[in-house]
Enzyme design. Structure first.
Site, PDB file in Angstrom:
ATOM      1  CG  ASN A   1      -1.795   1.169   1.361  1.00 13.26           C
ATOM      2  OD1 ASN A   1      -1.362   2.287   1.133  1.00 13.26           O
ATOM      3  ND2 ASN A   1      -3.042   0.947   1.731  1.00 13.26           N
TER       4      ASN A   1
ATOM      5  CG  ASP B   1      -3.027   4.669   0.724  1.00 19.59           C
ATOM      6  OD1 ASP B   1      -3.087   4.542  -0.511  1.00 19.59           O
ATOM      7  OD2 ASP B   1      -3.858   4.192   1.512  1.00 19.59           O
ATOM      8  CG  HIS B   2       0.989   6.268   4.752  1.00 19.18           C
ATOM      9  ND1 HIS B   2       0.064   7.243   5.044  1.00 19.18           N
ATOM     10  CD2 HIS B   2       0.480   5.109   5.229  1.00 19.18           C
ATOM     11  CE1 HIS B   2      -0.953   6.702   5.695  1.00 19.18           C
ATOM     12  NE2 HIS B   2      -0.724   5.406   5.821  1.00 19.18           N
TER      13      HIS B   2
ATOM     14  CG  HIS C   1      -8.052   4.170   0.902  1.00 18.38           C
ATOM     15  ND1 HIS C   1      -8.206   3.959   2.251  1.00 18.38           N
ATOM     16  CD2 HIS C   1      -9.284   4.504   0.448  1.00 18.38           C
ATOM     17  CE1 HIS C   1      -9.478   4.163   2.599  1.00 18.38           C
ATOM     18  NE2 HIS C   1     -10.143   4.515   1.512  1.00 18.38           N
TER      19      HIS C   1
ATOM     20  NE  ARG D   1      -9.307   8.404   4.215  1.00 14.68           N
ATOM     21  CZ  ARG D   1      -9.537   7.556   5.220  1.00 14.68           C
ATOM     22  NH1 ARG D   1      -8.751   6.520   5.397  1.00 14.68           N
ATOM     23  NH2 ARG D   1     -10.534   7.741   6.032  1.00 14.68           N
TER      24      ARG D   1
ATOM     25  NE  ARG E   1      -7.473  11.152   5.598  1.00 11.54           N
ATOM     26  CZ  ARG E   1      -7.881  10.555   6.713  1.00 11.54           C
ATOM     27  NH1 ARG E   1      -7.048   9.813   7.404  1.00 11.54           N
ATOM     28  NH2 ARG E   1      -9.113  10.711   7.141  1.00 11.54           N
TER      29      ARG E   1
ATOM     30  CD  GLU F   1      -7.538   0.315   1.508  1.00  8.41           C
ATOM     31  OE1 GLU F   1      -6.393  -0.139   1.316  1.00  8.41           O
ATOM     32  OE2 GLU F   1      -7.866   0.933   2.518  1.00  8.41           O
TER      33      GLU F   1
ATOM     34  CB  THR G   1      -5.550   4.256   9.288  1.00 10.50           C
ATOM     35  OG1 THR G   1      -5.469   3.234   8.297  1.00 10.50           O
ATOM     36  CG2 THR G   1      -5.556   3.619  10.667  1.00 10.50           C
ATOM     37  CB  THR G   2      -9.453   1.479   7.095  1.00  8.89           C
ATOM     38  OG1 THR G   2      -8.940   2.090   5.930  1.00  8.89           O
ATOM     39  CG2 THR G   2     -10.831   0.909   6.824  1.00  8.89           C
TER      40      THR G   2
ATOM     41  CD  GLU H   1      -6.874  -6.223   2.828  1.00  5.38           C
ATOM     42  OE1 GLU H   1      -6.958  -6.071   1.590  1.00  5.38           O
ATOM     43  OE2 GLU H   1      -6.208  -5.475   3.561  1.00  5.38           O
TER      44      GLU H   1
ATOM     45  CG  HIS I   1      -5.455  -1.884   9.133  1.00  4.27           C
ATOM     46  ND1 HIS I   1      -4.938  -1.181  10.186  1.00  4.27           N
ATOM     47  CD2 HIS I   1      -6.124  -0.982   8.379  1.00  4.27           C
ATOM     48  CE1 HIS I   1      -5.313   0.076  10.086  1.00  4.27           C
ATOM     49  NE2 HIS I   1      -6.018   0.230   8.984  1.00  4.27           N
ATOM     50  N   GLY I   2      -1.903  -2.847   9.831  1.00  4.86           N
ATOM     51  CA  GLY I   2      -1.048  -2.829  11.015  1.00  4.86           C
ATOM     52  C   GLY I   2       0.050  -3.879  11.028  1.00  4.86           C
TER      53      GLY I   2
ATOM     54  N   GLY J   1       1.271  -1.486   4.282  1.00  2.00           N
ATOM     55  CA  GLY J   1       1.652  -0.149   3.845  1.00  2.00           C
ATOM     56  C   GLY J   1       2.538   0.582   4.821  1.00  2.00           C
ATOM     57  CG  HIS J   2       2.188   3.428   8.855  1.00  2.00           C
ATOM     58  ND1 HIS J   2       2.879   3.154  10.008  1.00  2.00           N
ATOM     59  CD2 HIS J   2       2.160   4.777   8.727  1.00  2.00           C
ATOM     60  CE1 HIS J   2       3.246   4.293  10.572  1.00  2.00           C
ATOM     61  NE2 HIS J   2       2.816   5.292   9.821  1.00  2.00           N
TER      62      HIS J   2
HETATM   63  N1  PXP Z   1      -5.681  -3.140   3.922  1.00  2.00           N
HETATM   64  C1  PXP Z   1      -6.650  -2.219   4.087  1.00  2.00           C
HETATM   65  C2  PXP Z   1      -8.030  -2.581   3.661  1.00  2.00           C
HETATM   66  C3  PXP Z   1      -6.373  -0.946   4.617  1.00  2.00           C
HETATM   67  O1  PXP Z   1      -7.362  -0.044   4.792  1.00  2.00           O
HETATM   68  C4  PXP Z   1      -5.039  -0.622   4.929  1.00  2.00           C
HETATM   69  C5  PXP Z   1      -4.710   0.761   5.409  1.00  2.00           C
HETATM   70  O2  PXP Z   1      -4.898   1.682   4.379  1.00  2.00           O
HETATM   71  C6  PXP Z   1      -4.050  -1.605   4.736  1.00  2.00           C
HETATM   72  C7  PXP Z   1      -4.408  -2.859   4.261  1.00  2.00           C
HETATM   73  C8  PXP Z   1      -2.626  -1.345   5.051  1.00  2.00           C
HETATM   74  O3  PXP Z   1      -2.501  -1.105   6.414  1.00  2.00           O
HETATM   75  P1  PXP Z   1      -1.128  -0.594   6.993  1.00  2.00           P
HETATM   76  O4  PXP Z   1      -0.837   0.725   6.338  1.00  2.00           O
HETATM   77  O5  PXP Z   1      -1.387  -0.473   8.464  1.00  2.00           O
HETATM   78  O6  PXP Z   1      -0.097  -1.627   6.652  1.00  2.00           O
END
Ligand code: PXP
Length: 244
Positions: free
Chosen positions: A10, A12-13, A46, A48, A52, A73, A103-104, A154, A194-195, A216-217
């Site tokens: 991901n 996004d950041h 994503h 959004r 953002r 996303e 975040t989500t 997911e 996520h996370g 992602g993060h």
């Molecule tokens: N999957 C989904 C559906 C998410 O919303 C996110 C966060 O945008 C991620 C995966 C990635 O999460 P993270 O950035 O915490 O790794």
């Protein structure tokens, strides 16, 4: 069957960093190319509703030039659905979205929003994208996911990944393991995300039937330190041209 687990990154950041200054860099498409070189199998972005980080133009550029399949996303919102129908990304992950969230937070309430989700899944899949639903590992929710016609879920790993109490983490991991088995038994492809970071991934790897992890993060955060040394050296080299 023994299959290897795939990584979707991901990005996004990368866009968060760009939006912080309104510059053209860092470019999410360049990031996608680096991820492809390093062995990732897909790129998630994503779009959004509040724009953002990722912008509409990023999605169009990624859809044309990203070397890996794009996983878009998005919320189940008509404005974004129209863009998805136009772009036709390989994959789409529907997520809940709140304006103020960092975040989500939490998965989709597929039971409560069944009709709206079923309709969107069918519009997007009829248009050629594979749709995934981002959900908590709850059996009733997973049954509803299968009924929407979505081919992928997911599983939201955020609560497990963020848990600091070992007993709570173990309980949450058990739920993820049960959820992955349940989704597989329902004929759904099982992704998770996520996370996830290097400290908690060992637990995630206990989940059965995983196809792809979307991360992602933590990867972008680690890239700061793994790339910072080079970035400082490059700037010092450029400055060495200075003649006082
Ligand atoms: N999957 C989904 C559906 C998410 O919303 C996110 C966060 O945008 C991620 C995966 C990635 O999460 P993270 O950035 O915490 O790794």
């Amino acid at each position: 069957m023994n299959r290897s687990l795939k990584l979707g990154v991901n990005i996004d950041h990368v866009a968060t960093l760009r939006q912080a200054r309104g510059t053209l860099y860092p470019d999410p498409l360049e990031a996608a190319k680096v991820c492809a070189k390093a062995g990732a199998v897909s790129i998630t972005a994503h779009l959004r509703e509040d724009r953002r980080h990722i912008q509409d133009a990023d999605i169009y550029r990624l859809s044309k030039a990203c070397p890996l399949p794009l996983n878009l996303e998005m919320a189940n919102a008509e404005e974004i659905i129209r863009i998805a129908l136009d772009v036709k990304p390989a994959e789409i992950c529907l997520v809940p979205e709140k304006r103020q969230e960092l975040t989500t937070e939490g998965g989709l309430d597929v039971i409560k929003n069944f009709q709206a989700l079923e309709e969107t899944v069918s519009r997007l899949q009829d248009n050629g994208s594979v749709v995934s639903l981002f959900v908590e590992p709850d059996p009733k929710t997973l049954e509803a996911c299968a009924k929407t016609g979505a081919r992928v879920v997911e599983l939201h790993t955020g609560s497990f990944c963020d848990a600091t109490d070992p007993a709570k983490a173990e309980m949450l991991l058990k739920k993820l393991i049960g959820g992955a088995q349940c989704a597989h038994d329902l004929g759904l492809q099982v992704n998770a995300g996520h996370g996830i970071n290097l400290a908690n991934i060992a637990g995630i790897l206990k989940m059965p039937h995983l196809d792809t992890l979307n991360i992602g993060h933590s990867i972008i955060a680690r890239a700061v330190f793994h790339g910072l040394e080079n970035a400082v050296r490059e700037m010092i080299a450029a400055m060495s041209e200075y003649k006082a």
